[in-house]
Design a protein around this motif. Structure first.
Motif, PDB file in Angstrom:
ATOM      1  N   ARG A 145      31.616  -2.411  50.057  1.00  0.00           N
ATOM      2  CA  ARG A 145      32.648  -1.376  50.162  1.00  0.00           C
ATOM      3  C   ARG A 145      33.091  -0.958  48.759  1.00  0.00           C
ATOM      4  NH1 ARG A 145      34.805   1.211  54.919  1.00  0.00           N
ATOM      5  NH2 ARG A 145      36.676   2.309  54.255  1.00  0.00           N
ATOM      6  N   LEU A 146      33.401   0.300  48.573  1.00  0.00           N
ATOM      7  CA  LEU A 146      33.893   0.801  47.290  1.00  0.00           C
ATOM      8  C   LEU A 146      35.344   1.243  47.449  1.00  0.00           C
ATOM      9  CD1 LEU A 146      30.851   3.017  46.181  1.00  0.00           C
ATOM     10  CD2 LEU A 146      31.287   0.610  45.636  1.00  0.00           C
ATOM     11  N   PHE A 147      36.237   0.595  46.702  1.00  0.00           N
ATOM     12  CA  PHE A 147      37.638   1.032  46.637  1.00  0.00           C
ATOM     13  C   PHE A 147      37.723   1.961  45.428  1.00  0.00           C
ATOM     14  CE2 PHE A 147      40.320  -2.164  49.171  1.00  0.00           C
ATOM     15  CZ  PHE A 147      39.268  -2.498  50.003  1.00  0.00           C
ATOM     16  N   ILE A 148      37.745   3.259  45.715  1.00  0.00           N
ATOM     17  CA  ILE A 148      37.589   4.250  44.647  1.00  0.00           C
ATOM     18  C   ILE A 148      38.959   4.767  44.217  1.00  0.00           C
ATOM     19  CG2 ILE A 148      36.664   6.539  44.159  1.00  0.00           C
ATOM     20  CD1 ILE A 148      34.185   5.850  45.651  1.00  0.00           C
ATOM     21  N   GLY A 149      39.328   4.468  42.960  1.00  0.00           N
ATOM     22  CA  GLY A 149      40.625   4.875  42.423  1.00  0.00           C
ATOM     23  C   GLY A 149      40.596   6.306  41.927  1.00  0.00           C
ATOM     24  N   VAL A 150      41.123   7.237  42.734  1.00  0.00           N
ATOM     25  CA  VAL A 150      41.074   8.658  42.364  1.00  0.00           C
ATOM     26  C   VAL A 150      42.448   9.325  42.306  1.00  0.00           C
ATOM     27  CG1 VAL A 150      38.717   9.089  43.185  1.00  0.00           C
ATOM     28  CG2 VAL A 150      40.626   9.301  44.787  1.00  0.00           C
ATOM     29  N   VAL A 151      43.475   8.680  42.829  1.00  0.00           N
ATOM     30  CA  VAL A 151      44.814   9.303  42.852  1.00  0.00           C
ATOM     31  C   VAL A 151      45.612   8.742  41.677  1.00  0.00           C
ATOM     32  CG1 VAL A 151      46.930   9.605  44.196  1.00  0.00           C
ATOM     33  CG2 VAL A 151      44.710   9.563  45.363  1.00  0.00           C
ATOM     34  N   PRO A 152      46.024   9.612  40.718  1.00  0.00           N
ATOM     35  CA  PRO A 152      46.640   9.113  39.477  1.00  0.00           C
ATOM     36  C   PRO A 152      47.780   8.120  39.704  1.00  0.00           C
ATOM     37  CG  PRO A 152      46.250  11.474  39.324  1.00  0.00           C
ATOM     38  CD  PRO A 152      45.925  11.083  40.740  1.00  0.00           C
ATOM     39  N   SER A 153      47.854   7.111  38.814  1.00  0.00           N
ATOM     40  CA  SER A 153      48.834   6.031  38.967  1.00  0.00           C
ATOM     41  C   SER A 153      50.193   6.349  38.359  1.00  0.00           C
ATOM     42  CB  SER A 153      48.296   4.751  38.313  1.00  0.00           C
ATOM     43  OG  SER A 153      47.107   4.335  38.924  1.00  0.00           O
ATOM     44  N   THR A 154      50.269   7.404  37.569  1.00  0.00           N
ATOM     45  CA  THR A 154      51.550   7.769  36.944  1.00  0.00           C
ATOM     46  C   THR A 154      51.909   9.200  37.300  1.00  0.00           C
ATOM     47  OG1 THR A 154      50.323   8.291  34.923  1.00  0.00           O
ATOM     48  CG2 THR A 154      51.410   6.153  35.008  1.00  0.00           C
ATOM     49  N   ASP A 155      53.177   9.509  37.180  1.00  0.00           N
ATOM     50  CA  ASP A 155      53.700  10.805  37.627  1.00  0.00           C
ATOM     51  C   ASP A 155      52.934  11.979  37.026  1.00  0.00           C
ATOM     52  OD1 ASP A 155      55.670   8.833  38.192  1.00  0.00           O
ATOM     53  OD2 ASP A 155      57.141  10.418  38.466  1.00  0.00           O
ATOM     54  N   GLY A 156      52.687  12.943  37.863  1.00  0.00           N
ATOM     55  CA  GLY A 156      52.027  14.174  37.430  1.00  0.00           C
ATOM     56  C   GLY A 156      51.685  14.979  38.663  1.00  0.00           C
ATOM     57  N   PRO A 165      44.754   4.473  44.331  1.00  0.00           N
ATOM     58  CA  PRO A 165      44.972   4.816  42.930  1.00  0.00           C
ATOM     59  C   PRO A 165      44.060   3.932  42.064  1.00  0.00           C
ATOM     60  CG  PRO A 165      47.044   4.293  44.060  1.00  0.00           C
ATOM     61  CD  PRO A 165      45.919   3.820  44.936  1.00  0.00           C
ATOM     62  N   PRO A 166      43.822   4.288  40.786  1.00  0.00           N
ATOM     63  CA  PRO A 166      42.970   3.443  39.948  1.00  0.00           C
ATOM     64  C   PRO A 166      43.627   2.116  39.567  1.00  0.00           C
ATOM     65  CG  PRO A 166      43.641   5.445  38.769  1.00  0.00           C
ATOM     66  CD  PRO A 166      44.190   5.545  40.146  1.00  0.00           C
ATOM     67  N   CYS A 167      44.947   2.112  39.447  1.00  0.00           N
ATOM     68  CA  CYS A 167      45.693   0.920  39.029  1.00  0.00           C
ATOM     69  C   CYS A 167      46.957   0.836  39.877  1.00  0.00           C
ATOM     70  CB  CYS A 167      46.099   1.019  37.556  1.00  0.00           C
ATOM     71  SG  CYS A 167      44.705   1.165  36.434  1.00  0.00           S
ATOM     72  N   GLY A 168      47.757  -0.185  39.613  1.00  0.00           N
ATOM     73  CA  GLY A 168      49.045  -0.288  40.291  1.00  0.00           C
ATOM     74  C   GLY A 168      49.961   0.862  39.916  1.00  0.00           C
ATOM     75  N   LEU A 169      51.048   1.009  40.680  1.00  0.00           N
ATOM     76  CA  LEU A 169      51.967   2.142  40.501  1.00  0.00           C
ATOM     77  C   LEU A 169      53.285   1.720  39.865  1.00  0.00           C
ATOM     78  CD1 LEU A 169      51.282   3.765  43.980  1.00  0.00           C
ATOM     79  CD2 LEU A 169      50.669   4.765  41.768  1.00  0.00           C
ATOM     80  N   ALA A 170      53.292   0.571  39.159  1.00  0.00           N
ATOM     81  CA  ALA A 170      54.545   0.080  38.575  1.00  0.00           C
ATOM     82  C   ALA A 170      55.145   1.050  37.568  1.00  0.00           C
ATOM     83  CB  ALA A 170      54.301  -1.275  37.907  1.00  0.00           C
ATOM     84  N   GLY A 171      54.295   1.838  36.905  1.00  0.00           N
ATOM     85  CA  GLY A 171      54.791   2.766  35.890  1.00  0.00           C
ATOM     86  C   GLY A 171      55.204   4.129  36.433  1.00  0.00           C
ATOM     87  N   ALA A 172      55.116   4.299  37.733  1.00  0.00           N
ATOM     88  CA  ALA A 172      55.456   5.584  38.342  1.00  0.00           C
ATOM     89  C   ALA A 172      56.918   5.596  38.786  1.00  0.00           C
ATOM     90  CB  ALA A 172      54.553   5.833  39.556  1.00  0.00           C
ATOM     91  N   SER A 173      57.429   6.788  39.066  1.00  0.00           N
ATOM     92  CA  SER A 173      58.760   6.877  39.669  1.00  0.00           C
ATOM     93  C   SER A 173      58.627   6.523  41.150  1.00  0.00           C
ATOM     94  CB  SER A 173      59.302   8.304  39.540  1.00  0.00           C
ATOM     95  OG  SER A 173      58.508   9.194  40.323  1.00  0.00           O
ATOM     96  N   PRO A 174      59.706   6.030  41.787  1.00  0.00           N
ATOM     97  CA  PRO A 174      59.610   5.707  43.216  1.00  0.00           C
ATOM     98  C   PRO A 174      59.157   6.887  44.074  1.00  0.00           C
ATOM     99  CG  PRO A 174      61.585   4.729  42.274  1.00  0.00           C
ATOM    100  CD  PRO A 174      60.997   5.618  41.208  1.00  0.00           C
ATOM    101  N   ALA A 175      59.659   8.070  43.760  1.00  0.00           N
ATOM    102  CA  ALA A 175      59.286   9.246  44.563  1.00  0.00           C
ATOM    103  C   ALA A 175      57.796   9.550  44.414  1.00  0.00           C
ATOM    104  CB  ALA A 175      60.113  10.460  44.140  1.00  0.00           C
ATOM    105  N   TYR A 176      57.282   9.466  43.173  1.00  0.00           N
ATOM    106  CA  TYR A 176      55.859   9.746  42.965  1.00  0.00           C
ATOM    107  C   TYR A 176      55.008   8.670  43.631  1.00  0.00           C
ATOM    108  CZ  TYR A 176      51.251  10.357  41.041  1.00  0.00           C
ATOM    109  OH  TYR A 176      49.885  10.526  40.937  1.00  0.00           O
ATOM    110  N   ALA A 177      55.442   7.406  43.549  1.00  0.00           N
ATOM    111  CA  ALA A 177      54.664   6.319  44.157  1.00  0.00           C
ATOM    112  C   ALA A 177      54.476   6.579  45.653  1.00  0.00           C
ATOM    113  CB  ALA A 177      55.353   4.975  43.918  1.00  0.00           C
TER     114      ALA A 177
END
Length: 335
Positions: free
Chosen positions: A259-270, A304-316
């Motif tokens: 299986r491929l877990f493909i990280g394509v949705v950006p991890s930080t706000d944008g 996402p490619p990485c965890g979302l710790a650096g994102a805002s709650p709304a963006y996460a």
């Protein structure tokens, strides 16, 4: 097909970390976003012990770590940092249990893999565990036993769950290439033999006893073939870091039932593209490799490619929902 190929993964999930410090809010977000593939959230904003290294250090059996100015260091007994890690993990498990009442299906839990942990934890002399082969062996054994207990706890709290174990190994390529810096920074630790890296990973993955293991790395040059040989049923990676050099490894993985877990949705706000646009590159890769479009939905999990710790709650929240929508786009329009 791999031995885990019959296991049902969800079409989308998260990597692990979320912003904020409210365990109940995080569990509610995850279970609400991923009805068929939730995960145990990590909330590193709470401080040392909630970060991925500290959390995994807290899972170790008969090994304890404390925070020093240079990072996490092994010590003789559990101190307040270890106890804090234990406390937060229990809090997170309580919240997950509350929001997964009656849930049946795959449930992902994350821990740092043995090689990345060996680069991040220090011995008493301040050098990385990686510098001492015997210490690496002991660490891997302690981690395996800790994961056994953790997975048993997950099964006890969520009886309908089929645990999926994700091992985070962002440093594995640096370990293989001898690129991990010493404490002084003036030299690097020797490259670790590929067969030893593979065997250790296989031993730790064996804690799942036939259940699925995902290995995640958001670094370039993921060693797909090595991870598959070590028993990974799935490999999780940052899609933007793939190059055509990875084509053969990806093609072999798909054809081998990985299986491929493909990280394509950006991890930080944008700004997020439309869901179909987020997975356009995946369709392009499939065409380039000559793979059947019908394999897409049964091979790919969107993350996402990485965890979302650096994102805002709304963006996460938005990014997690976007993963689900992008996965639906792949399933509905694989061509």
């Amino acid at each position: 097909m791999s031995e885990n190929s019959q296991f049902s993964f969800g079409a989308a999930t998260g990597v692990g970390s979320l912003p904020g410090g409210d365990a109940r809010e995080a569990a509610k977000t995850v279970t609400g976003s991923f009805e068929d593939f939730p995960f145990l959230p990590e909330l590193p904003a709470r401080g040392p012990g909630a970060d991925m290294i500290g959390r995994t250090a807290g899972m170790l059996v008969e090994l304890y770590a404390r925070v020093e100015p240079s990072g996490w260091r092994l010590g003789d007994r559990p101190g307040r940092d270890t106890k804090r890690a234990w406390s937060w993990l229990v809090e997170d498990l309580d919240a997950l249990e509350e929001f997964t009442q009656g849930y049946e299906g795959p449930l992902k839990v994350q821990a740092v893999g043995p090689w990345t942990l060996a680069t991040a934890l220090e011995l008493r002399n301040g050098e990385a565990v990686l510098s001492d082969p015997g210490a690496c062996r002991d660490l891997a054994g302690s981690l395996t036993e800790g994961l056994r207990q953790h997975l048993a706890e997950i099964r006890r709290r969520v009886p309908g769950a089929h645990p999926v174990l994700q091992l985070d190994e962002p440093s594995i390529t640096a370990v293989l290439r001898g690129q991990v810096r010493s404490a002084s920074g003036y030299r690097t630790h020797r490259a670790v033999d590929r067969q030893l890296v593979e065997a250790t990973l296989r031993d730790v993955a064996g804690v799942q006893d036939g259940g699925p293991v995902v290995v995640h790395s958001c670094a370039p040059d993921v060693p797909f073939a090595l991870l598959r040989r070590a028993g990974a049923a799935a490999v999780s990676f940052d899609f933007s870091l793939l190059t055509e050099r990875d084509d053969d490894a990806i093609g072999e993985a798909v054809e081998g039932g990985t299986r491929l877990f493909i990280g394509v949705v950006p991890s930080t706000d944008g700004p997020l593209s439309d869901p179909a646009g987020s997975v356009m590159g995946v369709r392009t890769l499939w065409r380039r490799l000559g793979l059947s479009p019908g394999l897409l939905a049964e091979t790919v999990t969107v993350t996402p490619p990485c965890g979302l710790a650096g994102a805002s709650p709304a963006y996460a929240r938005q990014a997690l929902a976007h993963c689900v929508q992008a996965a639906r786009s792949l399933a509905d329009n694989p061509e």
